[in-house]
Write an enzyme that holds these catalytic residues in place. Structure first.
Site, short mmCIF file in Angstrom:
data_model
loop_
_atom_site.label_atom_id
_atom_site.label_comp_id
_atom_site.label_asym_id
_atom_site.label_seq_id
_atom_site.Cartn_x
_atom_site.Cartn_y
_atom_site.Cartn_z
N LYS A 42 -0.35 2.93 2.63
CA LYS A 42 -0.37 4.32 2.18
C LYS A 42 0.83 5.09 2.73
O LYS A 42 1.21 6.14 2.21
CB LYS A 42 -1.65 5.01 2.69
CG LYS A 42 -2.92 4.47 2.14
CD LYS A 42 -4.09 5.24 2.77
CE LYS A 42 -5.38 4.57 2.55
NZ LYS A 42 -6.46 5.25 3.31
N GLU A 98 9.42 1.88 2.28
CA GLU A 98 8.47 1.76 3.40
C GLU A 98 8.65 2.96 4.34
O GLU A 98 9.74 3.53 4.43
CB GLU A 98 8.76 0.42 4.12
CG GLU A 98 7.93 0.13 5.35
CD GLU A 98 6.44 -0.05 5.08
OE1 GLU A 98 5.82 0.90 4.57
OE2 GLU A 98 5.90 -1.10 5.46
N ASP A 102 8.39 -2.20 11.69
CA ASP A 102 8.10 -2.39 13.11
C ASP A 102 8.38 -3.85 13.48
O ASP A 102 9.51 -4.21 13.79
CB ASP A 102 6.64 -1.98 13.34
CG ASP A 102 6.22 -2.01 14.79
OD1 ASP A 102 7.10 -2.07 15.67
OD2 ASP A 102 5.00 -1.97 15.06
N LYS A 130 12.20 0.80 13.40
CA LYS A 130 11.78 0.81 14.81
C LYS A 130 11.99 -0.58 15.38
O LYS A 130 11.25 -1.51 15.06
CB LYS A 130 10.32 1.25 14.91
CG LYS A 130 9.89 1.54 16.33
CD LYS A 130 8.55 2.26 16.39
CE LYS A 130 7.39 1.31 16.19
NZ LYS A 130 6.08 1.97 16.45
P1 5GP Z 1 5.27 -4.35 10.53
O1 5GP Z 1 4.72 -5.30 9.56
O2 5GP Z 1 6.74 -4.06 10.36
O3 5GP Z 1 4.94 -4.71 11.95
O4 5GP Z 1 4.45 -3.03 10.35
C1 5GP Z 1 4.74 -2.01 9.47
C2 5GP Z 1 3.54 -1.08 9.38
O5 5GP Z 1 2.93 -0.84 10.67
C3 5GP Z 1 3.97 0.27 8.88
O6 5GP Z 1 3.97 0.32 7.47
C4 5GP Z 1 2.94 1.17 9.49
O7 5GP Z 1 1.78 1.20 8.68
C5 5GP Z 1 2.56 0.51 10.80
N1 5GP Z 1 3.30 1.12 11.93
C6 5GP Z 1 4.25 0.56 12.70
N2 5GP Z 1 4.72 1.41 13.62
C7 5GP Z 1 4.06 2.58 13.42
C8 5GP Z 1 4.11 3.87 14.05
O8 5GP Z 1 4.89 4.16 14.98
N3 5GP Z 1 3.26 4.82 13.56
C9 5GP Z 1 2.40 4.59 12.52
N4 5GP Z 1 1.62 5.59 12.14
N5 5GP Z 1 2.32 3.37 11.92
C10 5GP Z 1 3.15 2.40 12.35
#
Ligand code: 5GP
Length: 174
Positions: A42, A98, A102, A130
């Site tokens: 979302k 996106e 992360d 990030k």
């Molecule tokens: P990844 O697969 O890159 O680890 O995760 C991406 C998803 O993790 C993002 O779309 C988001 O939903 C969540 N996420 C990662 N870091 C944050 C953050 O600092 N704040 C929030 N609200 N969601 C995050």
């Protein structure tokens, strides 16, 4: 809503100005191509709404939703498709939008998913890159801002489904 301890990281104006730059860059790159912009639900819905209005090109929009299971800090996390876009993908140029990358797991999975569906190209635009917990290498073609660490809320980013409606981005002090 209970008061929360938060610090401003990106103001509405900073976000707005950067989106105008991203929109211009994207428009230059996709001129004359069949562009389909796909937001990852979302969290990307707010960013997506502003970004597409900053891209002065004919384009289609759609959304995809996935959920990830497993430890967020381990590379064994698994992605499950929750909702697929209805727009045709094959032979189209896909721009994934996106909120934040992360570990990179979600974007790695999604880029592969769309390539397997026969997309002519797949690129990634993420408002926030990030880097602190990156485990899966992923090329963010259009990064908005680089932020090294912390948990962010606002402008689509939630904490337990709250705070997506904040107009700016904050660091949440848990
Ligand atoms: P990844 O697969 O890159 O680890 O995760 C991406 C998803 O993790 C993002 O779309 C988001 O939903 C969540 N996420 C990662 N870091 C944050 C953050 O600092 N704040 C929030 N609200 N969601 C995050």
């Amino acid at each position: 809503m209970e008061p929360i301890d938060k610090e401003l990281v990106l103001s509405s104006k900073e976000i707005h100005d950067r989106i105008q730059e991203l929109g211009k860059e994207i428009a230059e790159d996709y001129q004359g191509k069949q562009l389909v912009v796909i937001g990852v639900l979302k969290g990307a819905f707010v960013f997506m709404a502003d970004l597409v209005r900053a891209i002065p090109l004919p384009l289609a929009t759609d959304f995809i939703q996935v959920s990830s299971y497993g430890s967020g800090t381990s590379s064994s996390g698994q992605i499950t498709l929750v909702a697929s876009p209805a727009q045709p993908i094959a032979d189209h140029h896909i721009l994934l939008v996106e909120d934040i990358v992360d570990t990179g797991l979600t974007m790695r999975w999604l880029a592969k998913h769309f390539k397997e569906q026969g997309a002519a190209s797949v690129r990634i635009c993420s408002l926030i890159d990030k880097s602190e917990r990156r485990e899966h290498s992923v090329t963010i073609d259009y990064p908005g801002f680089s932020i090294s660490e912390g948990f962010l809320i606002g402008y689509g980013l939630d904490y337990n489904e709250q705070y997506r409606n904040l107009p700016a981005i904050y660091h949440l002090n848990l």
